[in-house]
Design a protein around this motif. Structure first.
Motif, short mmCIF file in Angstrom:
data_model
loop_
_atom_site.label_atom_id
_atom_site.label_comp_id
_atom_site.label_asym_id
_atom_site.label_seq_id
_atom_site.Cartn_x
_atom_site.Cartn_y
_atom_site.Cartn_z
N GLY A 48 0.51 -0.98 0.04
CA GLY A 48 -0.32 -0.47 0.30
C GLY A 48 0.78 0.92 -0.06
O GLY A 48 0.22 2.39 0.21
N ALA A 49 2.23 1.35 -0.40
CA ALA A 49 2.98 2.42 -0.03
C ALA A 49 1.97 3.07 -1.30
O ALA A 49 2.11 3.08 -2.27
CB ALA A 49 4.90 1.83 -0.66
N PRO A 50 2.13 4.53 -0.77
CA PRO A 50 1.43 5.58 -2.37
C PRO A 50 3.29 6.13 -2.81
O PRO A 50 2.92 5.98 -4.36
CB PRO A 50 1.05 6.66 -1.64
N ALA A 51 4.07 5.32 -2.48
CA ALA A 51 5.24 5.98 -3.22
C ALA A 51 6.19 5.44 -2.74
O ALA A 51 6.60 5.11 -1.48
CB ALA A 51 5.84 7.71 -3.60
N ILE A 52 8.16 5.13 -3.16
CA ILE A 52 8.31 4.73 -2.55
C ILE A 52 10.00 5.93 -2.99
O ILE A 52 9.83 6.27 -4.43
CB ILE A 52 9.07 2.93 -3.63
N GLU A 53 11.17 6.09 -1.91
CA GLU A 53 12.18 6.90 -2.18
C GLU A 53 13.31 6.39 -2.64
O GLU A 53 13.52 5.56 -1.55
CB GLU A 53 12.31 7.54 -1.23
N GLY A 54 14.38 6.38 -2.80
CA GLY A 54 15.99 5.86 -2.58
C GLY A 54 16.60 6.88 -3.05
O GLY A 54 16.62 8.16 -3.34
N TYR A 55 17.75 6.64 -2.42
CA TYR A 55 18.94 7.50 -2.10
C TYR A 55 20.24 7.46 -3.01
O TYR A 55 21.22 7.28 -2.27
CB TYR A 55 18.98 8.31 -0.74
N PRO A 56 19.91 7.04 -4.00
CA PRO A 56 21.26 6.46 -4.50
C PRO A 56 22.74 7.67 -4.96
O PRO A 56 22.31 8.81 -5.02
CB PRO A 56 21.22 5.96 -6.07
N VAL A 57 23.73 7.45 -5.21
CA VAL A 57 25.04 8.25 -5.29
C VAL A 57 24.16 8.82 -7.59
O VAL A 57 24.39 7.66 -8.03
CB VAL A 57 26.80 7.77 -5.91
N ASP A 58 25.06 9.77 -7.56
CA ASP A 58 25.02 10.35 -9.15
C ASP A 58 26.62 10.45 -9.38
O ASP A 58 27.36 11.51 -9.37
CB ASP A 58 24.24 11.61 -9.08
N ASN A 59 26.88 9.14 -9.79
CA ASN A 59 27.96 8.97 -10.07
C ASN A 59 28.38 8.91 -11.74
O ASN A 59 29.51 9.02 -11.49
CB ASN A 59 27.88 7.72 -9.70
N HIS A 60 27.10 9.91 -12.24
CA HIS A 60 27.58 10.20 -14.09
C HIS A 60 28.63 9.21 -14.76
O HIS A 60 29.04 9.03 -15.44
CB HIS A 60 28.90 10.68 -14.15
N GLY A 61 28.56 8.11 -14.17
CA GLY A 61 28.69 6.34 -14.97
C GLY A 61 30.45 5.92 -14.81
O GLY A 61 30.54 5.07 -14.83
N LYS A 62 30.60 6.80 -13.46
CA LYS A 62 32.11 6.48 -13.49
C LYS A 62 31.92 5.41 -12.42
O LYS A 62 30.99 4.72 -10.91
CB LYS A 62 32.60 8.00 -12.51
N LYS A 63 32.90 4.83 -11.76
CA LYS A 63 33.16 3.35 -10.70
C LYS A 63 32.83 4.55 -9.50
O LYS A 63 33.32 5.21 -9.53
CB LYS A 63 33.97 2.97 -11.29
N VAL A 64 31.72 3.16 -8.89
CA VAL A 64 31.54 3.08 -7.33
C VAL A 64 32.31 2.07 -6.29
O VAL A 64 32.22 1.36 -6.70
CB VAL A 64 30.03 3.71 -7.23
N ASP A 65 33.22 2.49 -5.50
CA ASP A 65 33.97 1.90 -4.88
C ASP A 65 33.23 0.70 -4.07
O ASP A 65 31.35 1.10 -3.50
CB ASP A 65 34.50 2.26 -3.18
N LEU A 66 33.40 -0.65 -4.21
CA LEU A 66 32.61 -1.45 -3.83
C LEU A 66 31.11 -1.64 -2.96
O LEU A 66 30.61 -1.82 -2.77
CB LEU A 66 32.88 -3.14 -3.73
N THR A 67 32.56 -0.36 -1.64
CA THR A 67 31.57 -0.51 -0.39
C THR A 67 30.41 0.05 -0.36
O THR A 67 29.97 0.13 0.75
CB THR A 67 32.64 -0.47 0.95
N MET A 68 31.06 1.10 -0.66
CA MET A 68 29.90 2.37 -0.47
C MET A 68 28.22 2.21 -1.45
O MET A 68 28.11 2.93 -1.91
CB MET A 68 30.82 4.15 -1.34
N ALA A 69 28.65 1.34 -2.87
CA ALA A 69 27.24 1.01 -3.78
C ALA A 69 26.41 0.39 -3.01
O ALA A 69 25.22 0.48 -3.98
CB ALA A 69 28.85 0.23 -4.98
N TYR A 70 26.43 0.32 -2.00
CA TYR A 70 24.92 -0.35 -1.09
C TYR A 70 24.40 0.48 -0.98
O TYR A 70 22.59 0.16 -0.92
CB TYR A 70 25.34 -0.19 0.00
N VAL A 71 23.96 1.94 -1.98
CA VAL A 71 23.02 2.52 -1.78
C VAL A 71 22.43 2.93 -2.96
O VAL A 71 21.33 3.39 -4.33
CB VAL A 71 23.61 4.61 -1.68
#
Length: 197
Positions: free
Chosen positions: A140-163
């Motif tokens: 029943g959620a009216p909407a869902i949010e996430g808070y990812p990184v805006d990395n512009h295609g650059k590699k994200v460190d695996l430890t911090m990729a959880y977002v």
């Protein structure tokens, strides 16, 4: 390396707690690791839970009417996790000064992705996000949010990729809803949102 096959995403219920432990638990059961509680609990409660107490807290969460997240399976083997819940139940997001509230709707949040070694680069994280969206919609959620990184295609460190990444959320139909003051792995985080109503 994992075999090819279909990725199935299921709620992290009490019956699947051993699979949750496979993804989130430490090799040493006495170790105090996140167990995906750091972004769910207030800091005092989070700090007070040590070693096996964290495991038991997550076991209790899995026994609730609404489980704390979803699990991914590839050919019957558990291979990933995503935390998803009403934002009001994710204490750091509910009270964040760095991640804004877009409005007063009782939105849900998806905030943590874990994929087992040997299963990465197979679409597991994307399947987890799609599964989290279905899970929130089914509850029943009216909407869902996430808070990812805006990395512009650059590699994200695996430890911090959880977002997660902005492009991953865009592929799931999310759109940018607000800038944030939060940073992960050196990249700014953006509030992405998908209306479910």
């Amino acid at each position: 390396m994992a075999p090819a096959g279909t990725i199935d995403v299921r709620p992290a219920t009490a019956e699947r707690f051993d699979d949750v432990a496979t993804i989130l638990g430490p090799k040493n059961p006495e170790a105090t690791v996140c167990w995906c509680l750091s972004h769910r609990l207030d800091s005092k409660t989070n700090r007070s839970l040590v070693g096996r107490e964290r495991r038991e807290y997550v076991r209790e969460l899995c026994s609730r009417q609404i489980p704390p997240g979803v699990l991914a399976y590839l050919d019957g083997e558990v291979c990933g996790w995503a935390a998803v819940a009403p934002r009001a139940e994710a204490h750091p997001f509910a009270r964040s000064t760095k991640i804004p509230h877009v409005d007063h709707a009782p939105v849900w949040s998806v905030w943590c992705f874990r994929v087992r070694s040997g299963y990465r680069r197979r679409g597991v994280a994307q399947a987890l996000l799609d599964g989290a969206v279905r899970f929130a919609r089914d509850h029943g959620a009216p909407a869902i949010e996430g808070y990812p990184v805006d990395n512009h295609g650059k590699k994200v460190d695996l430890t911090m990729a959880y977002v997660g990444t902005r492009s991953m959320f865009e592929r799931a139909g999310f759109t940018p809803a607000a800038e944030t003051a939060s940073v992960s792995g050196g990249f700014p985080r953006v509030l992405m949102r998908l209306d479910l109503a």
